[in-house]
Design a protein around this motif. Structure first.
Motif, PDB file in Angstrom:
ATOM      1  N   PRO A  21       0.823  -1.216   0.000  1.00 49.04           N
ATOM      2  CA  PRO A  21       0.000   0.000   0.000  1.00 49.04           C
ATOM      3  C   PRO A  21       0.860   1.270   0.000  1.00 49.04           C
ATOM      4  N   LEU A  23       0.406   3.881   1.541  1.00 44.20           N
ATOM      5  CA  LEU A  23       0.572   4.390   2.912  1.00 44.20           C
ATOM      6  C   LEU A  23       1.835   3.824   3.563  1.00 44.20           C
ATOM      7  N   TRP A  24       2.102   2.558   3.317  1.00 44.74           N
ATOM      8  CA  TRP A  24       3.304   1.906   3.881  1.00 44.74           C
ATOM      9  C   TRP A  24       4.552   2.619   3.346  1.00 44.74           C
ATOM     10  N   ARG A  27       4.908   6.241   4.837  1.00 41.23           N
ATOM     11  CA  ARG A  27       5.312   6.289   6.247  1.00 41.23           C
ATOM     12  C   ARG A  27       6.642   5.581   6.509  1.00 41.23           C
ATOM     13  N   TYR A  37      -2.316   5.972   9.797  1.00 36.89           N
ATOM     14  CA  TYR A  37      -2.933   4.659   9.629  1.00 36.89           C
ATOM     15  C   TYR A  37      -4.041   4.533  10.660  1.00 36.89           C
ATOM     16  N   GLY A  40      -6.679   0.759   7.655  1.00 38.33           N
ATOM     17  CA  GLY A  40      -6.035  -0.038   6.609  1.00 38.33           C
ATOM     18  C   GLY A  40      -6.992  -0.630   5.597  1.00 38.33           C
ATOM     19  N   CYS A  47      -5.850   8.108   6.241  1.00 41.10           N
ATOM     20  CA  CYS A  47      -4.692   7.963   5.344  1.00 41.10           C
ATOM     21  C   CYS A  47      -4.847   8.771   4.055  1.00 41.10           C
ATOM     22  N   ARG A  57      -7.457   7.269  -0.728  1.00 43.03           N
ATOM     23  CA  ARG A  57      -7.077   6.558   0.504  1.00 43.03           C
ATOM     24  C   ARG A  57      -5.807   5.755   0.224  1.00 43.03           C
ATOM     25  N   SER A  58      -4.720   6.182   0.852  1.00 40.74           N
ATOM     26  CA  SER A  58      -3.436   5.556   0.525  1.00 40.74           C
ATOM     27  C   SER A  58      -3.311   4.135   1.056  1.00 40.74           C
ATOM     28  N   CYS A  59      -4.154   3.766   2.040  1.00 43.67           N
ATOM     29  CA  CYS A  59      -4.029   2.410   2.602  1.00 43.67           C
ATOM     30  C   CYS A  59      -4.516   1.347   1.633  1.00 43.67           C
TER      31      CYS A  59
ATOM     32  N   ASN B 116      -3.227  -5.417   5.534  1.00 40.71           N
ATOM     33  CA  ASN B 116      -3.154  -5.919   6.906  1.00 40.71           C
ATOM     34  C   ASN B 116      -3.969  -7.190   7.119  1.00 40.71           C
TER      35      ASN B 116
END
Ligand code: FES
Ligand code: FES
Lengths: 154, 208
Positions: A21, A23-24, A27, A37, A40, A47, A57-59, B116
Protein backbone atom coordinates in the motif's frame (compact mmCIF):
# COMPACT_ATOMS: atom_id res chain seq x y z
CA UNK A 1 10.58 -3.39 -11.60
CA UNK A 2 10.80 -0.31 -9.44
CA UNK A 3 7.77 1.97 -9.30
CA UNK A 4 8.62 5.61 -10.00
CA UNK A 5 6.37 8.46 -8.91
CA UNK A 6 6.39 11.96 -7.45
CA UNK A 7 5.97 12.36 -3.71
CA UNK A 8 5.39 16.00 -2.76
CA UNK A 9 7.07 17.00 -6.00
CA UNK A 10 10.18 14.90 -5.42
CA UNK A 11 11.10 11.84 -7.43
CA UNK A 12 10.49 8.63 -5.53
CA UNK A 13 11.32 5.06 -6.43
CA UNK A 14 10.03 1.93 -4.72
CA UNK A 15 11.38 -1.49 -5.55
CA UNK A 16 9.27 -4.04 -3.70
CA UNK A 17 5.99 -5.94 -3.73
CA UNK A 18 3.68 -4.11 -6.20
CA UNK A 19 0.77 -4.75 -3.80
CA UNK A 20 2.46 -2.72 -1.04
CA UNK A 21 0.00 0.00 0.00
CA UNK A 22 1.08 3.55 -0.79
CA UNK A 23 0.57 4.39 2.91
CA UNK A 24 3.30 1.91 3.88
CA UNK A 25 5.68 3.53 1.40
CA UNK A 26 4.86 7.07 2.58
CA UNK A 27 5.31 6.29 6.25
CA UNK A 28 7.94 3.54 6.36
CA UNK A 29 10.08 4.25 3.32
CA UNK A 30 9.79 8.00 2.86
CA UNK A 31 9.50 8.60 6.61
CA UNK A 32 6.58 11.02 6.25
CA UNK A 33 4.38 10.22 9.23
CA UNK A 34 1.81 13.01 8.88
CA UNK A 35 -0.41 10.62 6.94
CA UNK A 36 -2.03 8.33 9.50
CA UNK A 37 -2.93 4.66 9.63
CA UNK A 38 -6.38 4.22 11.12
CA UNK A 39 -7.94 1.08 9.70
CA UNK A 40 -6.04 -0.04 6.61
CA UNK A 41 -9.27 -1.00 4.85
CA UNK A 42 -10.71 2.25 3.44
CA UNK A 43 -13.09 2.75 6.36
CA UNK A 44 -11.78 5.79 8.21
CA UNK A 45 -10.06 8.31 5.91
CA UNK A 46 -7.05 8.93 8.18
CA UNK A 47 -4.69 7.96 5.34
CA UNK A 48 -6.11 10.40 2.77
CA UNK A 49 -3.59 11.89 0.31
CA UNK A 50 -4.02 13.50 -3.09
CA UNK A 51 -3.29 11.41 -6.16
CA UNK A 52 -2.95 13.72 -9.14
CA UNK A 53 -4.88 16.28 -7.08
CA UNK A 54 -7.80 14.04 -6.12
CA UNK A 55 -8.58 12.56 -2.71
CA UNK A 56 -7.28 9.04 -2.38
CA UNK A 57 -7.08 6.56 0.50
CA UNK A 58 -3.44 5.56 0.52
CA UNK A 59 -4.03 2.41 2.60
CA UNK A 60 -5.85 0.74 -0.30
CA UNK A 61 -3.66 2.09 -3.08
CA UNK A 62 -1.27 -0.59 -4.34
CA UNK A 63 2.03 1.10 -5.06
CA UNK A 64 2.14 -0.06 -8.69
CA UNK A 65 -1.05 1.93 -9.41
CA UNK A 66 0.71 5.24 -8.66
CA UNK A 67 3.46 4.72 -11.25
CA UNK A 68 4.04 7.98 -13.12
CA UNK A 69 1.59 9.88 -10.90
CA UNK A 70 1.92 12.65 -8.39
CA UNK A 71 1.21 11.98 -4.71
CA UNK A 72 0.74 14.84 -2.25
CA UNK A 73 0.65 14.35 1.50
CA UNK A 74 -0.19 16.71 4.35
CA UNK A 75 3.51 17.65 4.47
CA UNK A 76 3.54 18.78 0.85
CA UNK A 77 0.12 20.21 0.17
CA UNK A 78 0.20 23.91 -0.73
CA UNK A 79 -1.61 26.67 -2.59
CA UNK A 80 -4.44 29.11 -1.79
CA UNK A 81 -6.99 26.43 -0.86
CA UNK A 82 -4.56 24.65 1.45
CA UNK A 83 -3.64 27.96 3.09
CA UNK A 84 -7.28 28.94 3.55
CA UNK A 85 -8.04 25.55 5.09
CA UNK A 86 -5.03 25.75 7.40
CA UNK A 87 -6.02 29.22 8.62
CA UNK A 88 -9.65 28.23 9.12
CA UNK A 89 -8.61 25.10 11.03
CA UNK A 90 -6.35 27.05 13.35
CA UNK A 91 -8.81 29.91 13.84
CA UNK A 92 -11.47 27.73 15.46
CA UNK A 93 -9.21 25.01 16.87
CA UNK A 94 -10.78 22.18 14.90
CA UNK A 95 -8.69 19.27 16.20
CA UNK A 96 -9.16 17.52 19.49
CA UNK A 97 -6.74 14.57 19.69
CA UNK A 98 -5.70 15.27 16.11
CA UNK A 99 -5.31 11.73 14.85
CA UNK A 100 -7.86 12.00 12.06
CA UNK A 101 -7.03 15.57 11.17
CA UNK A 102 -4.45 15.24 8.43
CA UNK A 103 -6.96 13.05 6.59
CA UNK A 104 -9.75 15.55 7.29
CA UNK A 105 -7.64 18.44 6.01
CA UNK A 106 -6.62 16.60 2.85
CA UNK A 107 -10.23 15.61 2.15
CA UNK A 108 -11.42 19.15 2.79
CA UNK A 109 -8.86 20.57 0.35
CA UNK A 110 -9.82 17.95 -2.23
CA UNK A 111 -13.48 18.84 -1.77
CA UNK A 112 -12.90 22.61 -2.04
CA UNK A 113 -10.77 22.15 -5.14
CA UNK A 114 -13.88 20.83 -6.87
CA UNK A 115 -16.59 22.70 -4.98
CA UNK A 116 -15.29 26.14 -4.01
CA UNK A 117 -18.60 26.98 -2.27
CA UNK A 118 -19.84 23.67 -0.90
CA UNK A 119 -23.31 23.37 0.61
CA UNK A 120 -23.91 21.40 3.80
CA UNK A 121 -24.97 18.49 1.61
CA UNK A 122 -21.75 18.74 -0.42
CA UNK A 123 -19.69 18.72 2.79
CA UNK A 124 -21.63 15.75 4.18
CA UNK A 125 -21.16 13.76 0.98
CA UNK A 126 -17.54 14.73 0.38
CA UNK A 127 -16.40 14.18 3.96
CA UNK A 128 -18.53 11.07 4.63
CA UNK A 129 -15.51 8.77 4.55
CA UNK A 130 -13.50 10.65 7.17
CA UNK A 131 -14.27 9.45 10.66
CA UNK A 132 -13.36 11.44 13.76
CA UNK A 133 -13.48 9.51 17.03
CA UNK A 134 -13.45 12.84 18.91
CA UNK A 135 -16.49 13.93 16.90
CA UNK A 136 -15.12 17.27 15.73
CA UNK A 137 -17.51 17.14 12.78
CA UNK A 138 -19.32 20.38 13.60
CA UNK A 139 -16.06 22.34 13.68
CA UNK A 140 -14.82 20.60 10.54
CA UNK A 141 -17.91 21.72 8.68
CA UNK A 142 -17.59 25.27 10.00
CA UNK A 143 -13.91 25.45 9.06
CA UNK A 144 -14.62 24.24 5.53
CA UNK A 145 -17.24 26.99 5.16
CA UNK A 146 -14.88 29.58 6.64
CA UNK A 147 -12.12 28.49 4.26
CA UNK A 148 -14.52 28.70 1.32
CA UNK A 149 -15.62 32.20 2.31
CA UNK A 150 -12.06 33.39 2.95
CA UNK A 151 -11.02 32.20 -0.46
CA UNK A 152 -13.95 33.88 -2.16
CA UNK A 153 -13.41 37.21 -0.38
CA UNK A 154 -9.62 37.10 -0.85
CA UNK B 1 -39.83 -28.82 27.58
CA UNK B 2 -39.59 -26.34 24.78
CA UNK B 3 -36.12 -25.41 25.96
CA UNK B 4 -35.03 -29.02 25.63
CA UNK B 5 -36.66 -29.79 22.31
CA UNK B 6 -35.20 -26.72 20.59
CA UNK B 7 -31.57 -27.80 20.87
CA UNK B 8 -32.63 -31.26 19.73
CA UNK B 9 -34.14 -29.74 16.66
CA UNK B 10 -30.93 -27.83 16.20
CA UNK B 11 -28.93 -31.04 16.28
CA UNK B 12 -31.29 -32.61 13.75
CA UNK B 13 -30.96 -29.59 11.50
CA UNK B 14 -27.20 -29.80 11.82
CA UNK B 15 -27.17 -33.47 10.89
CA UNK B 16 -29.49 -32.75 7.98
CA UNK B 17 -27.23 -29.98 6.73
CA UNK B 18 -24.18 -32.24 6.98
CA UNK B 19 -25.98 -34.80 4.83
CA UNK B 20 -27.39 -32.30 2.36
CA UNK B 21 -24.30 -30.15 1.98
CA UNK B 22 -22.04 -32.72 0.29
CA UNK B 23 -24.85 -33.48 -2.17
CA UNK B 24 -25.09 -29.84 -3.16
CA UNK B 25 -21.32 -29.60 -3.44
CA UNK B 26 -21.31 -32.70 -5.64
CA UNK B 27 -23.63 -30.87 -8.00
CA UNK B 28 -21.67 -27.65 -7.49
CA UNK B 29 -20.21 -27.66 -11.00
CA UNK B 30 -23.65 -27.08 -12.37
CA UNK B 31 -24.96 -24.89 -9.56
CA UNK B 32 -22.10 -22.39 -9.69
CA UNK B 33 -21.55 -22.47 -13.47
CA UNK B 34 -23.60 -21.45 -16.49
CA UNK B 35 -25.27 -23.81 -18.92
CA UNK B 36 -24.36 -23.17 -22.57
CA UNK B 37 -27.07 -22.06 -25.01
CA UNK B 38 -26.98 -25.56 -26.54
CA UNK B 39 -28.44 -26.94 -23.31
CA UNK B 40 -31.71 -25.21 -24.28
CA UNK B 41 -31.79 -26.47 -27.88
CA UNK B 42 -34.35 -29.10 -26.91
CA UNK B 43 -36.98 -26.48 -26.13
CA UNK B 44 -38.97 -26.42 -29.37
CA UNK B 45 -40.91 -23.21 -28.75
CA UNK B 46 -38.65 -20.27 -29.68
CA UNK B 47 -40.15 -17.94 -27.12
CA UNK B 48 -39.88 -20.48 -24.35
CA UNK B 49 -36.27 -21.19 -25.39
CA UNK B 50 -35.40 -17.51 -25.28
CA UNK B 51 -37.03 -17.15 -21.88
CA UNK B 52 -35.11 -20.15 -20.55
CA UNK B 53 -31.84 -18.70 -21.82
CA UNK B 54 -32.54 -15.38 -20.13
CA UNK B 55 -33.40 -17.20 -16.92
CA UNK B 56 -29.95 -18.80 -17.11
CA UNK B 57 -28.43 -15.33 -17.65
CA UNK B 58 -30.31 -14.30 -14.53
CA UNK B 59 -27.85 -16.32 -12.43
CA UNK B 60 -25.29 -13.66 -13.35
CA UNK B 61 -27.60 -10.64 -13.36
CA UNK B 62 -28.92 -11.42 -9.90
CA UNK B 63 -25.55 -12.22 -8.35
CA UNK B 64 -24.30 -9.75 -5.73
CA UNK B 65 -21.45 -8.85 -8.11
CA UNK B 66 -23.99 -7.22 -10.44
CA UNK B 67 -26.79 -6.18 -8.10
CA UNK B 68 -24.61 -4.32 -5.57
CA UNK B 69 -23.99 -1.52 -8.06
CA UNK B 70 -27.50 -1.53 -9.52
CA UNK B 71 -29.18 -0.18 -6.35
CA UNK B 72 -32.63 1.29 -5.95
CA UNK B 73 -31.23 4.21 -3.98
CA UNK B 74 -28.32 6.58 -4.58
CA UNK B 75 -25.99 4.35 -2.56
CA UNK B 76 -24.59 0.95 -3.52
CA UNK B 77 -24.63 -2.17 -1.40
CA UNK B 78 -21.55 -4.31 -0.88
CA UNK B 79 -20.33 -7.83 -0.21
CA UNK B 80 -21.97 -11.18 -0.76
CA UNK B 81 -24.61 -10.25 1.87
CA UNK B 82 -25.39 -7.04 -0.06
CA UNK B 83 -25.31 -4.77 2.98
CA UNK B 84 -25.33 -0.98 2.67
CA UNK B 85 -21.95 0.33 1.49
CA UNK B 86 -19.61 1.48 4.25
CA UNK B 87 -18.35 4.21 4.27
CA UNK B 88 -21.61 5.92 3.26
CA UNK B 89 -21.26 7.00 -0.35
CA UNK B 90 -23.59 8.62 -2.84
CA UNK B 91 -23.72 8.39 -6.62
CA UNK B 92 -23.05 12.09 -7.28
CA UNK B 93 -24.01 13.75 -10.55
CA UNK B 94 -22.68 11.03 -12.86
CA UNK B 95 -22.53 7.77 -10.90
CA UNK B 96 -18.82 8.25 -10.12
CA UNK B 97 -19.43 9.59 -6.62
CA UNK B 98 -19.63 12.93 -4.81
CA UNK B 99 -17.01 15.68 -5.13
CA UNK B 100 -14.17 14.79 -2.75
CA UNK B 101 -15.59 11.32 -2.17
CA UNK B 102 -15.52 9.81 -5.63
CA UNK B 103 -15.68 6.04 -6.16
CA UNK B 104 -12.03 6.42 -7.18
CA UNK B 105 -11.15 7.78 -3.74
CA UNK B 106 -10.99 4.12 -2.70
CA UNK B 107 -11.58 2.05 -5.85
CA UNK B 108 -8.46 2.06 -8.02
CA UNK B 109 -7.76 0.57 -11.44
CA UNK B 110 -7.52 -2.94 -10.03
CA UNK B 111 -8.50 -4.95 -6.97
CA UNK B 112 -6.38 -3.91 -4.01
CA UNK B 113 -5.66 -6.60 -1.42
CA UNK B 114 -5.70 -5.24 2.13
CA UNK B 115 -2.21 -4.66 3.47
CA UNK B 116 -3.15 -5.92 6.91
CA UNK B 117 -4.94 -9.19 6.26
CA UNK B 118 -7.52 -10.96 4.13
CA UNK B 119 -9.96 -9.28 1.81
CA UNK B 120 -9.62 -6.51 -0.72
CA UNK B 121 -11.09 -3.30 -2.04
CA UNK B 122 -12.44 -4.05 -5.50
CA UNK B 123 -11.18 -1.96 -8.38
CA UNK B 124 -11.55 -1.28 -12.07
CA UNK B 125 -10.70 1.77 -14.18
CA UNK B 126 -14.41 2.29 -14.90
CA UNK B 127 -15.72 1.70 -11.37
CA UNK B 128 -19.07 3.51 -10.95
CA UNK B 129 -22.74 3.00 -10.18
CA UNK B 130 -25.30 1.98 -12.76
CA UNK B 131 -27.72 4.84 -13.53
CA UNK B 132 -31.00 5.18 -11.65
CA UNK B 133 -32.87 3.92 -14.71
CA UNK B 134 -31.00 0.63 -14.31
CA UNK B 135 -31.94 0.04 -10.67
CA UNK B 136 -32.32 -3.74 -10.48
CA UNK B 137 -32.47 -4.38 -6.76
CA UNK B 138 -35.96 -5.41 -5.76
CA UNK B 139 -37.04 -6.21 -9.33
CA UNK B 140 -38.08 -9.65 -10.54
CA UNK B 141 -35.96 -11.22 -13.27
CA UNK B 142 -38.72 -10.41 -15.76
CA UNK B 143 -38.64 -6.76 -14.74
CA UNK B 144 -34.85 -6.69 -15.01
CA UNK B 145 -35.18 -8.19 -18.49
CA UNK B 146 -37.59 -5.43 -19.49
CA UNK B 147 -35.30 -2.59 -18.39
CA UNK B 148 -32.25 -4.23 -19.98
CA UNK B 149 -34.06 -4.20 -23.35
CA UNK B 150 -35.38 -0.67 -22.96
CA UNK B 151 -33.07 1.71 -24.83
CA UNK B 152 -34.46 4.68 -22.94
CA UNK B 153 -33.20 3.07 -19.73
CA UNK B 154 -30.18 0.97 -20.67
CA UNK B 155 -27.92 3.76 -21.89
CA UNK B 156 -29.17 3.56 -25.47
CA UNK B 157 -27.80 0.07 -26.20
CA UNK B 158 -29.29 -1.95 -29.04
CA UNK B 159 -29.67 -5.68 -28.50
CA UNK B 160 -26.54 -6.27 -30.58
CA UNK B 161 -24.60 -3.78 -28.48
CA UNK B 162 -25.90 -5.55 -25.40
CA UNK B 163 -24.21 -8.78 -26.56
CA UNK B 164 -20.92 -6.93 -26.68
CA UNK B 165 -21.55 -5.16 -23.40
CA UNK B 166 -22.29 -8.39 -21.53
CA UNK B 167 -19.56 -10.39 -23.24
CA UNK B 168 -16.74 -7.86 -23.40
CA UNK B 169 -17.22 -4.76 -21.22
CA UNK B 170 -14.39 -4.66 -18.73
CA UNK B 171 -16.46 -3.41 -15.78
CA UNK B 172 -19.00 -6.17 -16.41
CA UNK B 173 -16.00 -8.51 -16.61
CA UNK B 174 -14.91 -7.52 -13.11
CA UNK B 175 -17.82 -9.68 -11.87
CA UNK B 176 -15.75 -12.78 -12.65
CA UNK B 177 -12.59 -11.34 -11.13
CA UNK B 178 -13.82 -9.73 -7.93
CA UNK B 179 -10.69 -10.13 -5.82
CA UNK B 180 -10.18 -11.83 -2.46
CA UNK B 181 -13.24 -11.98 -0.20
CA UNK B 182 -15.96 -12.09 -2.88
CA UNK B 183 -17.72 -14.91 -4.72
CA UNK B 184 -17.35 -14.43 -8.49
CA UNK B 185 -20.38 -14.32 -10.78
CA UNK B 186 -21.24 -17.80 -12.12
CA UNK B 187 -19.56 -19.15 -15.25
CA UNK B 188 -17.32 -16.90 -17.34
CA UNK B 189 -17.90 -13.60 -19.11
CA UNK B 190 -17.48 -15.35 -22.47
CA UNK B 191 -20.21 -17.83 -21.53
CA UNK B 192 -22.42 -14.95 -20.40
CA UNK B 193 -21.81 -13.17 -23.71
CA UNK B 194 -22.64 -16.34 -25.67
CA UNK B 195 -25.87 -16.77 -23.71
CA UNK B 196 -26.78 -13.13 -24.39
CA UNK B 197 -26.18 -13.70 -28.11
CA UNK B 198 -28.38 -16.81 -28.09
CA UNK B 199 -31.07 -14.92 -26.18
CA UNK B 200 -31.08 -12.07 -28.72
CA UNK B 201 -31.10 -14.54 -31.63
CA UNK B 202 -34.13 -16.29 -30.19
CA UNK B 203 -36.09 -13.06 -29.98
CA UNK B 204 -34.93 -11.67 -26.60
CA UNK B 205 -38.00 -12.89 -24.76
CA UNK B 206 -38.47 -12.03 -21.09
CA UNK B 207 -39.63 -14.26 -18.26
CA UNK B 208 -42.98 -13.29 -16.67
S1 FES C 1 -6.30 3.93 7.14
FE1 FES C 1 -6.96 4.24 5.10
S2 FES C 1 -9.06 4.61 5.32
FE2 FES C 1 -8.46 4.05 7.34
S1 FES D 1 -9.66 14.83 16.45
FE1 FES D 1 -9.47 12.94 17.49
S2 FES D 1 -10.03 11.52 15.96
FE2 FES D 1 -10.55 13.38 15.07
Amino acid sequence: MAVEFLLNGKHMSFDGDPDTPLLWVIRDHAGLTGTKYGCGIAQCGACTVHLDGKNRRSCVTPIDTVAGKSVTTIEGVSGPIAEAVQKAWVAIDVPQCGFCQSGQVMSAIGLLAQKPKPTDADIDAGMAGNICRCATYVRIRQAIKDAANAKVSA
Amino acid sequence: MTMISLPRFGVLALIASVIVLPLSIARGGEASGLKPASAFAGIADRNARSTAIFTEMGKVLMSPRCLNCHPRTDSPTQGDAMLLHVPPVTRGPDGFGAAGMECATCHGPRNAPFGNGGGSVPGNPKWHLAPRSMAWQGLTLGQICAVIKDRTKNGGLSLDQLIDHNGKDELVGWGWNPGPGRIPAPGTQAEFGALTKAWVETGAACPK
